[in-house]
Design a protein around this motif. Structure first.
Motif, PDB file in Angstrom:
ATOM      1  N   ALA A 192     -20.093  59.229   6.165  1.00  0.00           N
ATOM      2  CA  ALA A 192     -19.870  60.462   6.924  1.00  0.00           C
ATOM      3  C   ALA A 192     -21.083  60.809   7.775  1.00  0.00           C
ATOM      4  CB  ALA A 192     -19.536  61.600   5.974  1.00  0.00           C
ATOM      5  N   VAL A 193     -22.275  60.653   7.215  1.00  0.00           N
ATOM      6  CA  VAL A 193     -23.493  60.948   7.970  1.00  0.00           C
ATOM      7  C   VAL A 193     -23.631  59.988   9.151  1.00  0.00           C
ATOM      8  CG1 VAL A 193     -26.026  60.870   7.837  1.00  0.00           C
ATOM      9  CG2 VAL A 193     -24.702  62.032   6.063  1.00  0.00           C
ATOM     10  N   ILE A 194     -23.367  58.717   8.923  1.00  0.00           N
ATOM     11  CA  ILE A 194     -23.475  57.722   9.991  1.00  0.00           C
ATOM     12  C   ILE A 194     -22.470  58.010  11.100  1.00  0.00           C
ATOM     13  CG2 ILE A 194     -23.077  55.279  10.534  1.00  0.00           C
ATOM     14  CD1 ILE A 194     -24.315  54.653   7.768  1.00  0.00           C
ATOM     15  N   GLU A 195     -21.240  58.326  10.729  1.00  0.00           N
ATOM     16  CA  GLU A 195     -20.219  58.576  11.749  1.00  0.00           C
ATOM     17  C   GLU A 195     -20.470  59.883  12.498  1.00  0.00           C
ATOM     18  OE1 GLU A 195     -16.190  57.961  10.663  1.00  0.00           O
ATOM     19  OE2 GLU A 195     -16.608  55.976   9.839  1.00  0.00           O
ATOM     20  N   ALA A 196     -20.953  60.899  11.822  1.00  0.00           N
ATOM     21  CA  ALA A 196     -21.266  62.154  12.511  1.00  0.00           C
ATOM     22  C   ALA A 196     -22.415  61.958  13.499  1.00  0.00           C
ATOM     23  CB  ALA A 196     -21.606  63.240  11.500  1.00  0.00           C
ATOM     24  N   ARG A 197     -23.431  61.216  13.090  1.00  0.00           N
ATOM     25  CA  ARG A 197     -24.560  60.939  13.989  1.00  0.00           C
ATOM     26  C   ARG A 197     -24.107  60.098  15.185  1.00  0.00           C
ATOM     27  NH1 ARG A 197     -29.193  62.513  16.165  1.00  0.00           N
ATOM     28  NH2 ARG A 197     -30.600  60.778  16.566  1.00  0.00           N
ATOM     29  N   ALA A 198     -23.274  59.106  14.936  1.00  0.00           N
ATOM     30  CA  ALA A 198     -22.763  58.282  16.030  1.00  0.00           C
ATOM     31  C   ALA A 198     -21.934  59.115  16.993  1.00  0.00           C
ATOM     32  CB  ALA A 198     -21.934  57.123  15.476  1.00  0.00           C
ATOM     33  N   GLY A 199     -21.138  60.032  16.456  1.00  0.00           N
ATOM     34  CA  GLY A 199     -20.352  60.906  17.317  1.00  0.00           C
ATOM     35  C   GLY A 199     -21.225  61.782  18.193  1.00  0.00           C
ATOM     36  N   TYR A 200     -22.295  62.297  17.612  1.00  0.00           N
ATOM     37  CA  TYR A 200     -23.220  63.129  18.376  1.00  0.00           C
ATOM     38  C   TYR A 200     -23.885  62.328  19.497  1.00  0.00           C
ATOM     39  CZ  TYR A 200     -27.374  65.893  19.405  1.00  0.00           C
ATOM     40  OH  TYR A 200     -28.367  66.583  20.045  1.00  0.00           O
ATOM     41  N   LEU A 201     -24.328  61.127  19.182  1.00  0.00           N
ATOM     42  CA  LEU A 201     -25.007  60.304  20.181  1.00  0.00           C
ATOM     43  C   LEU A 201     -24.056  59.832  21.276  1.00  0.00           C
ATOM     44  CD1 LEU A 201     -27.328  58.184  17.866  1.00  0.00           C
ATOM     45  CD2 LEU A 201     -27.966  60.108  19.339  1.00  0.00           C
ATOM     46  N   ILE A 202     -22.856  59.414  20.888  1.00  0.00           N
ATOM     47  CA  ILE A 202     -21.897  58.934  21.883  1.00  0.00           C
ATOM     48  C   ILE A 202     -21.438  60.062  22.789  1.00  0.00           C
ATOM     49  CG2 ILE A 202     -19.526  58.065  22.128  1.00  0.00           C
ATOM     50  CD1 ILE A 202     -20.120  56.154  19.852  1.00  0.00           C
ATOM     51  N   LYS A 203     -21.213  61.222  22.218  1.00  0.00           N
ATOM     52  CA  LYS A 203     -20.791  62.368  23.030  1.00  0.00           C
ATOM     53  C   LYS A 203     -21.852  62.706  24.076  1.00  0.00           C
ATOM     54  CE  LYS A 203     -18.765  66.899  22.501  1.00  0.00           C
ATOM     55  NZ  LYS A 203     -18.316  67.903  21.528  1.00  0.00           N
ATOM     56  N   GLY A 204     -23.097  62.651  23.666  1.00  0.00           N
ATOM     57  CA  GLY A 204     -24.186  62.914  24.602  1.00  0.00           C
ATOM     58  C   GLY A 204     -24.294  61.870  25.693  1.00  0.00           C
ATOM     59  N   ARG A 205     -24.087  60.613  25.333  1.00  0.00           N
ATOM     60  CA  ARG A 205     -24.199  59.545  26.334  1.00  0.00           C
ATOM     61  C   ARG A 205     -23.015  59.539  27.283  1.00  0.00           C
ATOM     62  NH1 ARG A 205     -26.292  54.159  23.672  1.00  0.00           N
ATOM     63  NH2 ARG A 205     -26.083  53.454  25.807  1.00  0.00           N
ATOM     64  N   ILE A 206     -21.830  59.867  26.797  1.00  0.00           N
ATOM     65  CA  ILE A 206     -20.669  59.907  27.689  1.00  0.00           C
ATOM     66  C   ILE A 206     -20.774  61.073  28.656  1.00  0.00           C
ATOM     67  CG2 ILE A 206     -18.182  60.374  27.752  1.00  0.00           C
ATOM     68  CD1 ILE A 206     -17.872  58.603  25.337  1.00  0.00           C
ATOM     69  N   SER A 207     -21.235  62.211  28.156  1.00  0.00           N
ATOM     70  CA  SER A 207     -21.330  63.381  29.033  1.00  0.00           C
ATOM     71  C   SER A 207     -22.538  63.301  29.966  1.00  0.00           C
ATOM     72  CB  SER A 207     -21.396  64.661  28.200  1.00  0.00           C
ATOM     73  OG  SER A 207     -22.597  64.711  27.480  1.00  0.00           O
ATOM     74  N   GLY A 208     -23.430  62.335  29.741  1.00  0.00           N
ATOM     75  CA  GLY A 208     -24.570  62.135  30.632  1.00  0.00           C
ATOM     76  C   GLY A 208     -25.737  63.051  30.349  1.00  0.00           C
ATOM     77  N   GLN A 209     -25.814  63.597  29.148  1.00  0.00           N
ATOM     78  CA  GLN A 209     -26.947  64.463  28.819  1.00  0.00           C
ATOM     79  C   GLN A 209     -28.233  63.655  28.846  1.00  0.00           C
ATOM     80  OE1 GLN A 209     -26.066  66.047  24.991  1.00  0.00           O
ATOM     81  NE2 GLN A 209     -24.701  67.620  25.781  1.00  0.00           N
ATOM     82  N   ARG A 210     -29.244  64.279  29.322  1.00  0.00           N
ATOM     83  CA  ARG A 210     -30.540  63.606  29.411  1.00  0.00           C
ATOM     84  C   ARG A 210     -31.346  63.858  28.148  1.00  0.00           C
ATOM     85  NH1 ARG A 210     -31.057  61.746  34.320  1.00  0.00           N
ATOM     86  NH2 ARG A 210     -29.954  62.690  36.021  1.00  0.00           N
ATOM     87  N   ARG A 211     -32.150  62.871  27.813  1.00  0.00           N
ATOM     88  CA  ARG A 211     -33.070  63.043  26.697  1.00  0.00           C
ATOM     89  C   ARG A 211     -34.201  63.954  27.149  1.00  0.00           C
ATOM     90  NH1 ARG A 211     -33.628  56.944  26.507  1.00  0.00           N
ATOM     91  NH2 ARG A 211     -31.602  56.307  25.779  1.00  0.00           N
ATOM     92  N   PRO A 212     -34.787  64.686  26.237  1.00  0.00           N
ATOM     93  CA  PRO A 212     -35.940  65.502  26.658  1.00  0.00           C
ATOM     94  C   PRO A 212     -37.081  64.588  27.089  1.00  0.00           C
ATOM     95  CG  PRO A 212     -35.629  65.590  24.275  1.00  0.00           C
ATOM     96  CD  PRO A 212     -34.475  64.832  24.842  1.00  0.00           C
ATOM     97  N   ALA A 213     -37.485  64.719  28.316  1.00  0.00           N
ATOM     98  CA  ALA A 213     -38.506  63.828  28.865  1.00  0.00           C
ATOM     99  C   ALA A 213     -39.848  64.542  28.930  1.00  0.00           C
ATOM    100  CB  ALA A 213     -38.106  63.366  30.261  1.00  0.00           C
ATOM    101  N   ALA A 214     -40.836  63.896  28.425  1.00  0.00           N
ATOM    102  CA  ALA A 214     -42.195  64.402  28.555  1.00  0.00           C
ATOM    103  C   ALA A 214     -42.781  63.842  29.842  1.00  0.00           C
ATOM    104  CB  ALA A 214     -43.020  63.983  27.344  1.00  0.00           C
ATOM    105  N   ASP A 215     -43.869  64.443  30.298  1.00  0.00           N
ATOM    106  CA  ASP A 215     -44.467  64.003  31.556  1.00  0.00           C
ATOM    107  C   ASP A 215     -45.062  62.608  31.457  1.00  0.00           C
ATOM    108  OD1 ASP A 215     -43.786  66.350  32.778  1.00  0.00           O
ATOM    109  OD2 ASP A 215     -45.651  67.351  32.182  1.00  0.00           O
ATOM    110  N   ASP A 216     -45.493  62.192  30.266  1.00  0.00           N
ATOM    111  CA  ASP A 216     -46.136  60.899  30.135  1.00  0.00           C
ATOM    112  C   ASP A 216     -45.155  59.768  29.842  1.00  0.00           C
ATOM    113  OD1 ASP A 216     -45.530  61.922  27.688  1.00  0.00           O
ATOM    114  OD2 ASP A 216     -47.322  61.123  26.701  1.00  0.00           O
TER     115      ASP A 216
END
Length: 164
Positions: free
Chosen positions: A46-70
């Motif tokens: 359940a933990v693995i599938e919930a995490r995968a769902g969160y990551l896939i949803k973010g990648r499909i919707s095109g959300q950006r990772r928090p980017a630092a200046d460096d």
């Protein structure tokens, strides 16, 4: 492939619970005690599938990772997912939800059968184990449905424009 309906999963769980309860009325005395390891296994899945769902949803919707200046510019952009990988993930989620419904139904059948004999040590331990399996299978089914729904592509108006 149609989306998984919660009503279908509940129906499968009820049918499996009834079948397990009817079988246990005659066969429980000859069974070994229930192991507790399915509780941890279902919870881990359940933990693995919930995490995968969160990551896939973010990648499909095109959300950006928090980017630092460096950090380099490519780090802030999500890599596109291959459509076959998304379809396979949705199929795994659908199968996982169905398996969780079957396992949860069998655990519910155990609970229904064993609740009448909580005064004896072995049925009491099996009852608590079956309740844990039932709870973790509900959590797994929820995570699997979330993963399957995360694999949907949003309508074209909801996607972020690509900044190039």
């Amino acid at each position: 492939m149609t989306p998984t309906r919660v009503r279908y999963l509940v129906t499968v769980a009820v049918v499996c619970a009834a079948a397990a309860w009817l079988l246990l009325l005659h066969l429980y005395a000859s069974l070994p005690p229930l192991p507790w390891t399915p509780v941890l296994t279902l919870l881990l899945l359940a933990v693995i599938e919930a995490r995968a769902g969160y990551l896939i949803k973010g990648r499909i919707s095109g959300q950006r990772r928090p980017a630092a200046d460096d950090l380099p510019r490519w780090w802030a952009r999500p890599r596109p997912l291959h459509p076959i990988a998304i379809a396979r993930t949705a199929a795994i989620a659908k199968a996982s939800a169905l398996a969780a419904a079957v396992i949860g139904g069998i655990a519910a059948g155990f609970v229904l059968d064993l609740i009448r004999s909580l005064g004896q040590p072995t049925p009491r331990q099996d009852t608590f184990t079956a309740v844990g399996i039932l709870a973790c299978s509900v959590i797994l089914a929820t995570a699997a449905v979330y993963l399957e729904r995360s694999c949907r592509v949003p309508p074209s108006g909801e996607l972020e424009p690509d900044e190039s």
